[in-house]
Design an enzyme around this catalytic site. Sequence first.
Site, PDB file in Angstrom:
ATOM      1  N   ASP A 242     -62.339  -8.859   3.763  1.00 34.75           N
ATOM      2  CA  ASP A 242     -62.188  -8.852   5.054  1.00 34.75           C
ATOM      3  C   ASP A 242     -60.794  -9.710   5.391  1.00 34.75           C
ATOM      4  OD1 ASP A 242     -65.631  -9.344   6.583  1.00 34.75           O
ATOM      5  OD2 ASP A 242     -64.029  -7.590   6.162  1.00 34.75           O
TER       6      ASP A 242
ATOM      7  N   GLY B 147     -72.554  -8.936  -7.021  1.00 39.72           N
ATOM      8  CA  GLY B 147     -73.041 -10.339  -7.251  1.00 39.72           C
ATOM      9  C   GLY B 147     -73.272 -11.088  -5.968  1.00 39.72           C
TER      10      GLY B 147
ATOM     11  N   ASP C 280     -59.565 -15.549   8.110  1.00 36.33           N
ATOM     12  CA  ASP C 280     -61.227 -15.532   8.298  1.00 36.33           C
ATOM     13  C   ASP C 280     -61.900 -16.015   6.935  1.00 36.33           C
ATOM     14  OD1 ASP C 280     -63.780 -13.524   9.640  1.00 36.33           O
ATOM     15  OD2 ASP C 280     -63.501 -15.794   9.869  1.00 36.33           O
TER      16      ASP C 280
ATOM     17  N   GLY D 230     -71.181  -7.174   8.761  1.00 36.42           N
ATOM     18  CA  GLY D 230     -69.982  -8.205   9.147  1.00 36.42           C
ATOM     19  C   GLY D 230     -69.842  -8.328  10.386  1.00 36.42           C
ATOM     20  N   ALA D 231     -68.878  -8.905  10.960  1.00 37.81           N
ATOM     21  CA  ALA D 231     -68.293  -9.263  12.179  1.00 37.81           C
ATOM     22  C   ALA D 231     -67.763  -7.969  12.763  1.00 37.81           C
ATOM     23  CB  ALA D 231     -67.300 -10.225  12.270  1.00 37.81           C
TER      24      ALA D 231
ATOM     25  N   LYS E 106     -64.156 -17.689   4.776  1.00 39.56           N
ATOM     26  CA  LYS E 106     -65.491 -18.467   4.822  1.00 39.56           C
ATOM     27  C   LYS E 106     -66.436 -17.840   3.545  1.00 39.56           C
ATOM     28  CE  LYS E 106     -66.853 -15.127   8.241  1.00 39.56           C
ATOM     29  NZ  LYS E 106     -67.059 -14.932   9.692  1.00 39.56           N
TER      30      LYS E 106
ATOM     31  N   VAL F 266     -71.795  -2.278   6.546  1.00 32.87           N
ATOM     32  CA  VAL F 266     -71.471  -1.844   5.191  1.00 32.87           C
ATOM     33  C   VAL F 266     -72.565  -1.088   4.606  1.00 32.87           C
ATOM     34  CG1 VAL F 266     -70.128  -2.783   3.113  1.00 32.87           C
ATOM     35  CG2 VAL F 266     -69.752  -3.907   5.234  1.00 32.87           C
TER      36      VAL F 266
ATOM     37  N   THR G 205     -69.395 -20.606  15.371  1.00 31.79           N
ATOM     38  CA  THR G 205     -69.314 -21.920  14.969  1.00 31.79           C
ATOM     39  C   THR G 205     -67.989 -22.233  14.152  1.00 31.79           C
ATOM     40  OG1 THR G 205     -71.869 -21.938  14.781  1.00 31.79           O
ATOM     41  CG2 THR G 205     -70.390 -23.798  13.658  1.00 31.79           C
TER      42      THR G 205
END
Length: 330
Positions: free
Chosen positions: A167, A105, A146, A27-28, A148, A32, A186
């Site tokens: 997150d 999933g 955040d 991730g950012a 998304k 993980v 973006t």
Amino acid sequence: DLNASEDSHLPKELVEKYTLTRVLGRGACGEVRLAFAKGSCEKFACKIISKKKFSVGGKTPVNLTSQVMGEVNILKALKHPCIIRIEDVVDTPEMLYIVLELVEGGELFDKVVAIDKYDEATGKLLFFQMATAIKYLHDQGITHRDLKPENILLATDDLETLIKVTDFGLSKFVDAGSMMKTFCGTPTYLAPEILLTAGSGTYTKAIDCWSLGVILFIMLSGYPPFSDERKDMDLPKQIMGGHFSFPKQYWSEVSDTAVDLIKQMMIVDPKKRITFADVLNHPWLKDDGMRTKAMALMYPDTDGMAPPKLPVAKRKATEGDEEPTRKRKS
Ligand SMILES: Cc1n[nH]c(N)c1-c1cccs1
């Protein structure tokens, strides 16, 4: 898999409780890894965050670490079926290890790519869970900031599945240079006020509503409302001007009620934007069949009857609350 040398870098407090194995994702804020609890062998997802991201001139301000730990302790107290649970936290001078609930999933992002788009009924079922989860976060005084499709995980491979938001609440710490990070990716899901007020750092919980509106747009159409492929207008201008539309070619099978909700969630002026309380009361979500299914997914042991609502301990006012606040100095 971690080889012995990598393992040796892990803190004793972590290694004595968990065995870390393969990388599940990056991730950012770091990678993980799949973790097994020693003894029970229960599976978890261990997020490994390098504190170098917080450091200024190579030094991590002590107060920032305690703030992050304070934030993590608040997040540890969260309990909602659609929010990834924090199982354990191990803090060291260089790294932060957050042991999280594991779901298998995959990410909503990958699912939408795989199926092209969701049918309206399934999209509504998943969206209702997300809106319920974010309303719960907001009621605890937490703004996600955040949202998304990558931060929406799916519990199973089934189309109709439980979702888990992840997150949350850490993003304002992990990317200490948040202005930089916020603007280096973006801005597909970024609310216009963040672009419009860049530098002043004022924002409210309404930014989560905008982002979830963008996610709903993508779930029901299979493509994003704003694109940097447009030749006539750059992405920030499209977002700040609210220049998006619902061409018949992609939206003819979607109900006017669903489109109305997306339009209300993606109102450029955050003061005019719909609140999560009103999202959950919107006609599109007044669907008992969907709600019964959602409750059965969220509370499987109680044939869908939600537990009694307990009084929530209000957090002290913090960033992201209703009044626009100054973002923490990074
Ligand atoms: C957190 C968490 N819980 N369960 C999974 N699969 C995750 C992942 C996040 C990011 C990559 S994997």
